[in-house]
Enzyme design. Structure first.
Site, PDB file in Angstrom:
ATOM      1  N   TYR A 174      15.927  75.262  18.552  1.00 28.15           N
ATOM      2  CA  TYR A 174      14.640  75.289  19.480  1.00 28.15           C
ATOM      3  C   TYR A 174      14.792  74.387  20.580  1.00 28.15           C
ATOM      4  O   TYR A 174      14.231  74.621  21.866  1.00 28.15           O
ATOM      5  CB  TYR A 174      13.502  74.410  18.514  1.00 28.15           C
ATOM      6  CG  TYR A 174      12.291  74.105  19.245  1.00 28.15           C
ATOM      7  CD1 TYR A 174      11.378  75.185  19.799  1.00 28.15           C
ATOM      8  CD2 TYR A 174      11.985  72.742  19.275  1.00 28.15           C
ATOM      9  CE1 TYR A 174      10.303  74.700  20.281  1.00 28.15           C
ATOM     10  CE2 TYR A 174      10.964  72.579  19.799  1.00 28.15           C
ATOM     11  CZ  TYR A 174       9.944  73.461  20.309  1.00 28.15           C
ATOM     12  OH  TYR A 174       8.740  72.954  21.081  1.00 28.15           O
ATOM     13  N   LEU A 175      15.387  73.122  20.417  1.00 29.55           N
ATOM     14  CA  LEU A 175      15.739  72.163  21.479  1.00 29.55           C
ATOM     15  C   LEU A 175      16.675  72.746  22.653  1.00 29.55           C
ATOM     16  O   LEU A 175      16.189  72.616  23.980  1.00 29.55           O
ATOM     17  CB  LEU A 175      16.193  70.710  21.264  1.00 29.55           C
ATOM     18  CG  LEU A 175      15.022  70.089  20.102  1.00 29.55           C
ATOM     19  CD1 LEU A 175      15.822  68.720  19.835  1.00 29.55           C
ATOM     20  CD2 LEU A 175      13.982  69.640  20.928  1.00 29.55           C
TER      21      LEU A 175
END
Length: 221
Positions: A132-133
């Site tokens: 996600y990051l």
């Protein structure tokens, strides 16, 4: 003002749509599931049914014609795998940038994730959160590199569903902390009204300063 929100059925997006519609702005939300259209209508927004994982730039650009700003608030969600985080949190944000450029939209607000840990080594986090990051970092890079529109990147702290307080800590660096989704939506609204923060990356957590005052103060720096 005409604003189109990608991820129009998200919790923050629905609050922002209601805030915009209550003051008389024209607002549309991009959704994949037509069953969500009623919720957007209740918030005062037009629903545009379009799958950002399969749409073309030209198809999306056609829905952005006449918009003053776009807001990317879409996300694959916590239960999704790395591939969908890349295709939604990164690639759909890039698609929106391409389409905004093609449609001549002047402003882009990207709802991202907080802090320098966007570029942390994958082993720092579990696989899903690391993916996600990395997806958010890729979206930031792509949007920030554009010269055809003015982009503001917003990195909120830990999101919660409690009522908004109307007060935040807003800056280029704030440190970590929680913030209600309602206050993030109100910050996005204030940023749409403050072009001096175009081209900036801001972080926001709960704090003591009224939202409009916090945005105005940062814009004046």
């Amino acid at each position: 003002m005409r604003v189109v929100i990608a991820g129009g059925h998200g919790k923050i997006a629905l609050i922002l749509e209601k805030l915009l519609s209550e003051r008389g702005d024209s607002i549309a939300g991009l959704i994949r599931n037509p069953a969500q259209a009623a919720d957007l209508a209740e918030a005062g927004a037009e629903a545009i049914v379009l799958d950002l994982e399969t749409a073309s730039v030209q198809e999306l650009a056609g829905h952005l014609t006449g918009a003053d700003a776009v807001v990317f608030a879409a996300g694959a969600g916590p239960g999704s795998g790395a591939d969908r985080k890349a295709s939604v949190d990164r690639d759909a944000a890039v698609l929106l940038a391409d389409a905004a450029e093609a449609a001549g939209v002047g402003r882009y607000l990207l709802l991202s994730a907080m802090g320098d840990h966007l570029r942390a080594a994958p082993t720092t986090f579990d696989e899903g959160f690391g993916a996600y990051l990395r997806a958010k970092a890729g979206a930031e890079d792509a949007v920030r590199a554009r010269s055809a529109f003015r982009a503001t990147i917003v990195r909120p702290g830990l999101l919660g569903n409690e009522p908004g307080t109307g007060r935040v800590d807003l800056g280029e660096r704030t440190g970590t902390g929680p913030i209600p989704r309602a206050d993030v939506a109100a910050v996005l609204l204030a940023l749409l009204d403050e072009p001096r923060l175009d081209g900036r990356t801001v972080e926001v957590i709960g704090g003591d300063t009224p939202i409009v005052d916090a945005v105005t103060a940062l814009a004046a720096r």
